[in-house]
Design a protein around this motif. Structure first.
Motif, mmCIF file in Angstrom:
data_model
loop_
_atom_site.group_PDB
_atom_site.id
_atom_site.type_symbol
_atom_site.label_atom_id
_atom_site.label_comp_id
_atom_site.label_asym_id
_atom_site.label_seq_id
_atom_site.Cartn_x
_atom_site.Cartn_y
_atom_site.Cartn_z
ATOM 1 N N PRO A 72 -2.260 -35.507 117.713
ATOM 2 C CA PRO A 72 -1.591 -36.699 117.143
ATOM 3 C C PRO A 72 -1.098 -36.401 115.730
ATOM 4 N N SER A 73 0.197 -36.388 115.557
ATOM 5 C CA SER A 73 0.767 -35.940 114.285
ATOM 6 C C SER A 73 0.370 -36.844 113.126
ATOM 7 N N LEU A 74 0.348 -38.164 113.345
ATOM 8 C CA LEU A 74 0.028 -39.065 112.247
ATOM 9 C C LEU A 74 -1.413 -38.876 111.787
ATOM 10 N N VAL A 75 -2.329 -38.705 112.745
ATOM 11 C CA VAL A 75 -3.733 -38.507 112.388
ATOM 12 C C VAL A 75 -3.905 -37.211 111.612
ATOM 13 N N LEU A 76 -3.259 -36.137 112.101
ATOM 14 C CA LEU A 76 -3.372 -34.867 111.399
ATOM 15 C C LEU A 76 -2.681 -34.896 110.040
ATOM 16 N N THR A 77 -1.578 -35.642 109.950
ATOM 17 C CA THR A 77 -0.918 -35.784 108.652
ATOM 18 C C THR A 77 -1.837 -36.465 107.650
ATOM 19 N N LEU A 78 -2.534 -37.497 108.096
ATOM 20 C CA LEU A 78 -3.500 -38.168 107.223
ATOM 21 C C LEU A 78 -4.609 -37.208 106.798
ATOM 22 N N ALA A 79 -5.076 -36.387 107.761
ATOM 23 C CA ALA A 79 -6.142 -35.434 107.433
ATOM 24 C C ALA A 79 -5.667 -34.390 106.439
ATOM 25 N N VAL A 80 -4.444 -33.865 106.650
ATOM 26 C CA VAL A 80 -3.905 -32.854 105.739
ATOM 27 C C VAL A 80 -3.674 -33.454 104.359
ATOM 28 N N ALA A 81 -3.127 -34.673 104.319
ATOM 29 C CA ALA A 81 -2.887 -35.321 103.033
ATOM 30 C C ALA A 81 -4.199 -35.584 102.296
ATOM 31 N N GLY A 137 -4.841 -33.749 98.832
ATOM 32 C CA GLY A 137 -4.823 -34.675 97.711
ATOM 33 C C GLY A 137 -3.474 -35.360 97.578
ATOM 34 N N PRO A 138 -3.444 -36.572 96.991
ATOM 35 C CA PRO A 138 -2.190 -37.318 96.880
ATOM 36 C C PRO A 138 -1.258 -36.744 95.807
ATOM 37 N N PHE A 164 5.019 -29.760 107.877
ATOM 38 C CA PHE A 164 4.216 -28.961 108.804
ATOM 39 C C PHE A 164 4.347 -29.462 110.239
ATOM 40 N N PHE A 165 4.522 -30.781 110.390
ATOM 41 C CA PHE A 165 4.608 -31.351 111.730
ATOM 42 C C PHE A 165 6.043 -31.647 112.163
ATOM 43 N N SER A 166 7.007 -31.482 111.257
ATOM 44 C CA SER A 166 8.406 -31.635 111.661
ATOM 45 C C SER A 166 8.977 -30.339 112.217
ATOM 46 N N ILE A 167 8.349 -29.207 111.896
ATOM 47 C CA ILE A 167 8.851 -27.912 112.357
ATOM 48 C C ILE A 167 8.864 -27.806 113.888
ATOM 49 N N PRO A 168 7.781 -28.165 114.603
ATOM 50 C CA PRO A 168 7.827 -28.053 116.069
ATOM 51 C C PRO A 168 8.923 -28.901 116.701
ATOM 52 N N ALA A 169 9.170 -30.096 116.154
ATOM 53 C CA ALA A 169 10.198 -30.959 116.735
ATOM 54 C C ALA A 169 11.582 -30.335 116.595
ATOM 55 N N PHE A 170 11.909 -29.825 115.409
ATOM 56 C CA PHE A 170 13.200 -29.165 115.216
ATOM 57 C C PHE A 170 13.304 -27.903 116.075
ATOM 58 N N ALA A 171 12.203 -27.189 116.227
ATOM 59 C CA ALA A 171 12.221 -25.966 117.031
ATOM 60 C C ALA A 171 12.543 -26.267 118.486
ATOM 61 N N ARG A 172 11.990 -27.328 119.034
ATOM 62 C CA ARG A 172 12.267 -27.667 120.434
ATOM 63 C C ARG A 172 13.714 -28.096 120.627
ATOM 64 N N ALA A 199 3.546 -45.206 104.673
ATOM 65 C CA ALA A 199 2.187 -45.457 105.165
ATOM 66 C C ALA A 199 1.161 -44.650 104.369
ATOM 67 N N LEU A 200 1.496 -43.384 104.079
ATOM 68 C CA LEU A 200 0.574 -42.555 103.292
ATOM 69 C C LEU A 200 0.383 -43.126 101.886
ATOM 70 N N SER A 201 1.480 -43.538 101.261
ATOM 71 C CA SER A 201 1.366 -44.107 99.913
ATOM 72 C C SER A 201 0.625 -45.436 99.945
ATOM 73 N N PHE A 202 0.810 -46.207 101.001
ATOM 74 C CA PHE A 202 0.086 -47.471 101.141
ATOM 75 C C PHE A 202 -1.421 -47.233 101.207
ATOM 76 N N LEU A 203 -1.822 -46.141 101.863
ATOM 77 C CA LEU A 203 -3.241 -45.814 101.994
ATOM 78 C C LEU A 203 -3.777 -45.029 100.807
ATOM 79 N N GLY A 204 -2.898 -44.719 99.843
ATOM 80 C CA GLY A 204 -3.332 -43.965 98.671
ATOM 81 C C GLY A 204 -3.348 -42.472 98.869
#
Length: 297
Positions: free
Chosen positions: A145-154, A158-159, A170-178, A236-241
């Motif tokens: 799940p890209s959103l969950v992993l994005t939250l974990a990476v962020a 750190g913000p 990091f998670f947009s690369i696979p989409a463009f590659a396909r 969403a990331l900025s909303f969550l800090g």
């Protein structure tokens, strides 16, 4: 002896019939052009407002406001949209926050297009083991799940603006590659590709001269749609800090700050939410209409 005159119908005239056939085509081209021009104009207006507005209208700094001027209503002297709980000008924070969101979205999509597009083009053109290795690695990333992993990476990085860009790219690369691989697989069967291979054209020249220009429309269209997606996720990331940290302005953290006094001053949430809605809608409409226009050629 009188010769009977045969009435000539207007529809029997070849020139008139040809005009009737061209009219729907002209209307279709006009609609497609208008469908691109309207959202494209909105995107241009938003970009100009965010990057040029603060300078042209001499807006105050988006941070370091006077706490004694907090919660000023709209149309207050020197504050067109009022101020927030910290006394900062809302219009200034709105435009500077849009500047940050647009910059992050552009950086993420450029990284995804360059890295992902290159990997996808190599995978589709070379095939074999190269295709298998590249696509299996990218499939592993897509499976999570890209959103969950994005939250974990962020959270791990750190913000900050830089970390937000890396986490989303990091998670947009696979989409463009396909997208790039799918376009290259179709192009690989074209006659001009066979002619280039028979002439002994080097692989790098085929990639840059033949494949890159012909895959650009699909990648640009996908990038326009991706701009809206990245802006939403960054908000969403900025909303969550976990995105752009306070006191730097961002549409996401403006909504987070405004919700603390939502019942008393709902406009603190309405303005950044409206900016998000209009911006994302404009990019989505532009991407969809570009796709429809290029696919109709």
């Amino acid at each position: 002896m009188a010769v009977a005159e045969t009435p000539i119908s207007v529809t029997d005239h070849p020139g008139v019939e040809h005009e009737h056939e061209e009219a729907p085509a002209r209307r279709g081209r006009w609609r497609r052009s208008l469908g691109v021009a309207v959202p494209g104009g909105m995107v241009a207006l938003i970009v100009a407002a965010c990057f040029l507005g603060p300078v042209l209208f001499d807006l105050p700094s988006p941070v370091g406001g006077n706490i004694l001027e907090s919660y000023l209503p709209a149309f207050s002297p020197g504050h067109l949209l009022g101020t927030d709980p910290n006394g900062n000008d809302i219009l200034s924070r709105l435009l500077y926050g849009g500047r940050a969101s647009l910059f992050i979205a552009l950086a993420v999509n450029v990284l995804g297009l360059v890295v992902g597009g290159t990997l996808g083009a190599l995978s589709g053109y070379l095939g074999g083991v190269v295709d298998t290795v590249i696509m299996r690695v990218l499939d592993v990333l897509i499976a999570f799940p890209s959103l969950v992993l994005t939250l974990a990476v962020a959270q791990a990085l750190g913000p900050s603006m830089r970390n937000t860009i890396f986490a989303l790219a990091f998670f947009s690369i696979p989409a463009f590659a396909r997208v790039a691989r799918s376009a290259v697989l179709r192009l690989r069967e074209m006659p001009f590709m066979a002619a280039a291979q028979l002439c002994g054209t080097p692989a790098w020249r085929v990639l840059f001269k033949h494949l890159a220009p012909n895959t650009a429309p699909q990648l640009i269209t996908f990038g326009m749609l991706g701009m809206g997606i990245v802006i939403i996720i960054e908000g969403a990331l900025s909303f969550l800090g976990l995105g752009i940290p306070d006191p730097a302005p961002s549409w996401g953290n403006m909504v987070a700050t405004g919700q603390l006094s939502l019942s008393a001053t709902p406009m603190l949430v309405v303005w950044p939410s409206l900016a998000l809605l209009v911006t994302v809608l404009s990019f989505n409409l532009l991407g969809e209409n570009l796709r429809a226009r290029w696919s109709g050629r």
